[in-house]
Design a protein around this motif. Structure first.
Motif, PDB file in Angstrom:
ATOM      1  N   ALA A 454       0.830  -1.210   0.000  1.00  0.00           N
ATOM      2  CA  ALA A 454       0.000   0.000   0.000  1.00  0.00           C
ATOM      3  C   ALA A 454       0.863   1.258   0.000  1.00  0.00           C
ATOM      4  CB  ALA A 454      -0.924  -0.008   1.212  1.00  0.00           C
ATOM      5  N   GLY A 455       1.935   1.241   0.794  1.00  0.00           N
ATOM      6  CA  GLY A 455       2.815   2.400   0.836  1.00  0.00           C
ATOM      7  C   GLY A 455       3.495   2.659  -0.489  1.00  0.00           C
ATOM      8  N   ALA A 456       3.934   1.600  -1.152  1.00  0.00           N
ATOM      9  CA  ALA A 456       4.573   1.763  -2.454  1.00  0.00           C
ATOM     10  C   ALA A 456       3.583   2.261  -3.497  1.00  0.00           C
ATOM     11  CB  ALA A 456       5.183   0.437  -2.903  1.00  0.00           C
ATOM     12  N   ASP A 457       2.361   1.753  -3.438  1.00  0.00           N
ATOM     13  CA  ASP A 457       1.351   2.140  -4.419  1.00  0.00           C
ATOM     14  C   ASP A 457       0.955   3.610  -4.268  1.00  0.00           C
ATOM     15  OD1 ASP A 457      -0.558   1.314  -6.543  1.00  0.00           O
ATOM     16  OD2 ASP A 457      -2.048   1.856  -5.020  1.00  0.00           O
ATOM     17  N   GLU A 458       0.956   4.114  -3.021  1.00  0.00           N
ATOM     18  CA  GLU A 458       0.544   5.498  -2.758  1.00  0.00           C
ATOM     19  C   GLU A 458       1.692   6.486  -2.892  1.00  0.00           C
ATOM     20  OE1 GLU A 458      -0.978   5.274   1.153  1.00  0.00           O
ATOM     21  OE2 GLU A 458      -2.764   4.098   0.610  1.00  0.00           O
ATOM     22  N   SER A 459       2.903   5.996  -3.077  1.00  0.00           N
ATOM     23  CA  SER A 459       4.074   6.869  -3.098  1.00  0.00           C
ATOM     24  C   SER A 459       4.064   7.808  -4.305  1.00  0.00           C
ATOM     25  CB  SER A 459       5.354   6.025  -3.120  1.00  0.00           C
ATOM     26  OG  SER A 459       6.496   6.857  -3.277  1.00  0.00           O
ATOM     27  N   ALA A 460       4.426   9.077  -4.037  1.00  0.00           N
ATOM     28  CA  ALA A 460       4.558  10.057  -5.112  1.00  0.00           C
ATOM     29  C   ALA A 460       5.987  10.126  -5.630  1.00  0.00           C
ATOM     30  CB  ALA A 460       4.121  11.439  -4.607  1.00  0.00           C
ATOM     31  N   GLN A 466       8.839   1.351 -11.079  1.00  0.00           N
ATOM     32  CA  GLN A 466       9.368   0.939  -9.785  1.00  0.00           C
ATOM     33  C   GLN A 466       8.276   0.334  -8.911  1.00  0.00           C
ATOM     34  OE1 GLN A 466      11.035   4.748  -8.717  1.00  0.00           O
ATOM     35  NE2 GLN A 466      13.129   4.098  -9.212  1.00  0.00           N
ATOM     36  N   LYS A 467       7.071   0.852  -8.989  1.00  0.00           N
ATOM     37  CA  LYS A 467       5.958   0.280  -8.235  1.00  0.00           C
ATOM     38  C   LYS A 467       5.656  -1.141  -8.701  1.00  0.00           C
ATOM     39  CE  LYS A 467       3.705   4.708  -7.233  1.00  0.00           C
ATOM     40  NZ  LYS A 467       2.491   5.535  -7.410  1.00  0.00           N
ATOM     41  N   GLN A 468       5.692  -1.341 -10.024  1.00  0.00           N
ATOM     42  CA  GLN A 468       5.455  -2.691 -10.545  1.00  0.00           C
ATOM     43  C   GLN A 468       6.557  -3.645 -10.111  1.00  0.00           C
ATOM     44  OE1 GLN A 468       5.046  -2.348 -14.781  1.00  0.00           O
ATOM     45  NE2 GLN A 468       3.033  -1.347 -14.682  1.00  0.00           N
ATOM     46  N   LEU A 469       7.786  -3.150 -10.069  1.00  0.00           N
ATOM     47  CA  LEU A 469       8.898  -3.977  -9.610  1.00  0.00           C
ATOM     48  C   LEU A 469       8.716  -4.385  -8.160  1.00  0.00           C
ATOM     49  CD1 LEU A 469      11.688  -5.235 -10.071  1.00  0.00           C
ATOM     50  CD2 LEU A 469      12.702  -3.036  -9.424  1.00  0.00           C
ATOM     51  N   VAL A 470       8.268  -3.428  -7.327  1.00  0.00           N
ATOM     52  CA  VAL A 470       8.007  -3.736  -5.913  1.00  0.00           C
ATOM     53  C   VAL A 470       6.949  -4.820  -5.803  1.00  0.00           C
ATOM     54  CG1 VAL A 470       6.995  -2.831  -3.789  1.00  0.00           C
ATOM     55  CG2 VAL A 470       8.734  -1.509  -5.006  1.00  0.00           C
ATOM     56  N   ALA A 501      14.674   7.025  -4.728  1.00  0.00           N
ATOM     57  CA  ALA A 501      13.843   5.809  -4.711  1.00  0.00           C
ATOM     58  C   ALA A 501      14.225   4.905  -3.553  1.00  0.00           C
ATOM     59  CB  ALA A 501      13.992   5.056  -6.032  1.00  0.00           C
ATOM     60  N   ALA A 502      15.530   4.754  -3.289  1.00  0.00           N
ATOM     61  CA  ALA A 502      15.968   3.923  -2.166  1.00  0.00           C
ATOM     62  C   ALA A 502      15.512   4.522  -0.844  1.00  0.00           C
ATOM     63  CB  ALA A 502      17.487   3.774  -2.192  1.00  0.00           C
ATOM     64  N   ASP A 503      15.648   5.841  -0.699  1.00  0.00           N
ATOM     65  CA  ASP A 503      15.206   6.505   0.537  1.00  0.00           C
ATOM     66  C   ASP A 503      13.712   6.296   0.760  1.00  0.00           C
ATOM     67  OD1 ASP A 503      17.766   7.412   0.929  1.00  0.00           O
ATOM     68  OD2 ASP A 503      17.393   9.393   0.033  1.00  0.00           O
ATOM     69  N   GLU A 504      12.952   6.380  -0.313  1.00  0.00           N
ATOM     70  CA  GLU A 504      11.504   6.214  -0.202  1.00  0.00           C
ATOM     71  C   GLU A 504      11.141   4.790   0.210  1.00  0.00           C
ATOM     72  OE1 GLU A 504       7.314   7.346  -0.818  1.00  0.00           O
ATOM     73  OE2 GLU A 504       9.185   8.176  -0.058  1.00  0.00           O
ATOM     74  N   LEU A 505      11.793   3.804  -0.385  1.00  0.00           N
ATOM     75  CA  LEU A 505      11.493   2.413  -0.036  1.00  0.00           C
ATOM     76  C   LEU A 505      11.913   2.088   1.404  1.00  0.00           C
ATOM     77  CD1 LEU A 505      12.467   0.648  -3.372  1.00  0.00           C
ATOM     78  CD2 LEU A 505      10.167   0.853  -2.399  1.00  0.00           C
ATOM     79  N   VAL A 506      13.013   2.672   1.858  1.00  0.00           N
ATOM     80  CA  VAL A 506      13.410   2.483   3.257  1.00  0.00           C
ATOM     81  C   VAL A 506      12.363   3.089   4.186  1.00  0.00           C
ATOM     82  CG1 VAL A 506      15.104   3.165   5.010  1.00  0.00           C
ATOM     83  CG2 VAL A 506      15.880   2.339   2.784  1.00  0.00           C
ATOM     84  N   ARG A 507      11.866   4.277   3.819  1.00  0.00           N
ATOM     85  CA  ARG A 507      10.834   4.918   4.635  1.00  0.00           C
ATOM     86  C   ARG A 507       9.552   4.080   4.658  1.00  0.00           C
ATOM     87  NH1 ARG A 507       6.307   7.497   4.222  1.00  0.00           N
ATOM     88  NH2 ARG A 507       6.273   7.264   1.943  1.00  0.00           N
ATOM     89  N   ILE A 508       9.174   3.561   3.492  1.00  0.00           N
ATOM     90  CA  ILE A 508       7.959   2.742   3.416  1.00  0.00           C
ATOM     91  C   ILE A 508       8.112   1.481   4.261  1.00  0.00           C
ATOM     92  CG2 ILE A 508       6.562   1.326   1.860  1.00  0.00           C
ATOM     93  CD1 ILE A 508       7.142   3.417  -0.331  1.00  0.00           C
ATOM     94  N   ASN A 509       9.280   0.868   4.194  1.00  0.00           N
ATOM     95  CA  ASN A 509       9.524  -0.348   4.977  1.00  0.00           C
ATOM     96  C   ASN A 509       9.453  -0.064   6.470  1.00  0.00           C
ATOM     97  OD1 ASN A 509      10.713  -3.220   5.318  1.00  0.00           O
ATOM     98  ND2 ASN A 509      12.150  -1.926   6.435  1.00  0.00           N
ATOM     99  N   ALA A 510      10.045   1.056   6.906  1.00  0.00           N
ATOM    100  CA  ALA A 510      10.026   1.403   8.330  1.00  0.00           C
ATOM    101  C   ALA A 510       8.597   1.630   8.816  1.00  0.00           C
ATOM    102  CB  ALA A 510      10.872   2.651   8.570  1.00  0.00           C
ATOM    103  N   ARG A 511       7.805   2.301   8.007  1.00  0.00           N
ATOM    104  CA  ARG A 511       6.413   2.541   8.390  1.00  0.00           C
ATOM    105  C   ARG A 511       5.623   1.237   8.425  1.00  0.00           C
ATOM    106  NH1 ARG A 511       2.089   6.405   5.096  1.00  0.00           N
ATOM    107  NH2 ARG A 511       0.332   6.089   6.531  1.00  0.00           N
TER     108      ARG A 511
END
Length: 549
Positions: A454-460, A466-470, A501-511
């Protein structure tokens, strides 16, 4: 308390502390075991899993052997087997030595000693004294399991994990020798074993309970309902990804085997033969509902206390020692509540039923407190420890009150039925702990995956590609678990994902990691409330069941 009975209790309590230490101490020494034994993490985990499997499979058989040949004699035999296994584990240079010494021999020793311990104390004490003794035994076991990560971490960090096994061998050997020296002539068992031992019953019970344990162990890897990867046995694919999880399949087969076991045991009773366990004891409402209550009382705290260390290690990078210290409120609450509950129940100021219901209320409140009070963004160690402390203390208080359930169950059957009840109740409690870890892991994993997607899908920040890869990565991930920010960043870098992109995915994972703990803790709270409903069915006073027909 007579001197002989006091000595018996002290010896059994010391050994109970040692065996509970054994069950959790090695969980903090995984990396050291992998290095010293020149093996893999999977190999060490297989040893831990096999240890659990052996105990669950042999508890009922161990209880029956005690009834036929004398509980003290079987306890001493179990202690000798346990010492041999501990010495092999201490000196063994490779994983096969660990599998034989720890998993097989020490597991067998525990399965022989544990039912004998409860049966001997049940026979040696009565009334309020028995309530206090059995509750204290449960408290000591809980403290041993809770303190093991701290003590085991200290020993592993400053000495060697082998010292833990050596310590277990020395303690158990001393207990066995003192039991031999202080032993009074043992009374003959109530039923002279003139009939053949129920070998088929032993095989059926071991197979059924063993399959249930294996099912819980596979749930984390393959999923609870649908398989997250192909399930292969000896190179043959039995279930494909997306089909029914092998956890469900094996659990179903295990239940079928146990149903056959129950039919076989009733057949032996009708034929006038000596069964492994008389299923008629379950006609006693106190025994039946008390055993169901015991399953839930092991399930909830075991699951909750699996979640917290995982979160601490993946969020704050806690090592095993600091994680163990954070769990100290559990041990504190357990000691306070077990002593108070035993005293109140023994004096008639609280019923066993009230104590069990109170235990579940404390556990539910503790799980809710963990879910609501912790801050997933907090990185300061002291602040996180203080945030988790109220919930952990409440869970400890619940575990302490729950220790009186052993006295409730053991006081209900007739003297000749005690060994039957002991085997069933001890096995039920052990299975409850296994189910708790599996369910907590399933709650956490499911919530983590959904929150991450959900976090990856909502990411701006992330692009559509990259969303499809996730999404594809998550769908094909074999084992999804909570991991640290550093581990996520390193994994992304290995795949060429860096920068924003890496920073965003780390943030999404932490949340997602924080949300997963919240959901899983609330899930355990719901299970605690389900346990409360089970405990409400307990009689307001213990009752003796009908004699076996």
């Amino acid at each position: 308390m007579p001197p002989a009975a006091r000595t018996l209790f002290i010896l059994l309590a010391v050994e109970n502390l040692a065996t509970n230490y054994t069950s959790t101490a090695m969980n903090v020494a995984l990396s050291a075991l992998v290095r010293d034994l020149d093996t893999s993490l999977t190999g060490v985990q297989s040893a831990i899993s096999l240890y659990a499997l052996v105990i669950a499979a042999l508890l009922i058989t161990g209880s029956k052997l005690g009834a036929r040949h004398g509980h003290r004699r079987i306890f001493i035999l179990g202690g000798e087997v346990f010492v041999l296994g501990a010495l092999i584990s201490t000196l063994g240079p490779t994983l096969p030595f660990m599998l034989v010494g720890w998993s097989l021999l020490q597991g067998t020793g525990v399965a022989l000693m544990l039912p004998a311990t409860v049966s001997m104390l049940t026979a040696a004490f009565t009334g309020a004294t028995r309530t206090k003794v059995l509750s204290t035994l449960g408290m000591i076991g809980g403290v041993g399991a809770t303190a093991a990560p701290v003590v085991g971490g200290l020993i592993t960090n400053y000495l060697s994990w082998r010292v833990s096994f050596l310590m277990e061998a020395v303690i158990t050997l001393a207990v066995v020798l003192l039991m031999r020296r202080t032993a009074e002539p043992e009374r003959s068992p109530a039923r002279t074993p003139v009939q053949p031992f129920d070998v088929l019953g032993a095989v059926l019970s071991a197979t059924g309970f063993g399959l249930l344990v294996v099912a819980t162990l596979l749930a984390g890897r393959y999923g609870m309902l649908r398989a997250r990867q192909d399930f292969e046995v000896f190179g043959l694919t039995l279930l494909r990804r997306g089909q029914l999880s092998p956890a469900i399949l094996l659990a179903g087969i295990g239940l079928v085997v146990l149903a056959v076991f129950a039919v076989w045991e009733r057949h032996l009773v009708r034929c006038g033969r000596d069964p492994l366990v008389r299923m008629s004891v379950l006609r006693n409402r106190t025994v039946r509902v008390g055993t169901e209550t015991q399953v839930m009382q092991f399930l909830v705290p075991t699951g909750a206390l699996f979640l917290v260390p995982v979160f601490l290690q993946t969020t704050l990078g806690f090592d095993a020692l600091r994680s163990g210290i954070t769990l100290f409120p559990v041990a504190l609450g357990l000691m306070v509540a077990a002593s108070a509950a035993a005293r109140l129940v023994g004096r008639g100021r609280m019923t066993h039923r009230g104590a069990q219901m109170g235990a579940f209320l404390f556990m539910a409140a503790g799980c809710v407190a963990i879910a609501l009070l912790f801050d997933p963004g907090e990185r300061e160690v002291t602040a996180m420890g203080l945030a988790l402390a109220p919930g952990l203390l409440l869970i400890g208080l619940g575990r302490g009150m729950a220790t009186t359930v052993t006295d409730l169950i053991q006081s209900a059957p007739r003297p000749e039925e005690v060994s039957d009840v002991t085997g069933l109740s001890r096995t039920a409690g052990y299975l409850g702990g296994s189910f708790g870890t599996a369910l907590a892991g399933a709650f956490m994993t499911t919530a983590l995956v959904l929150a991450f997607e959900a976090g990856a899908d909502e990411s701006a920040v992330l692009s559509a590609g990259q969303k499809q890869l996730v999404t594809r990565t998550v769908e094909h991930q074999v084992q999804i678990t909570a991991v640290t920010d550093e581990a996520v960043r390193a994994k992304l870098a290995s795949r060429g994902v860096t920068g924003a992109a890496a920073d965003e995915l780390v943030r999404i994972n932490a949340r997602a990691r924080g949300q997963a703990l919240t959901v899983a803790a609330l899930g355990m709270a719901v299970l605690a409330l389900a346990g409360l409903l089970v405990a409400r069915r307990l009689p307001r006073a213990g009752t003796r069941g009908p004699s076996p027909g």
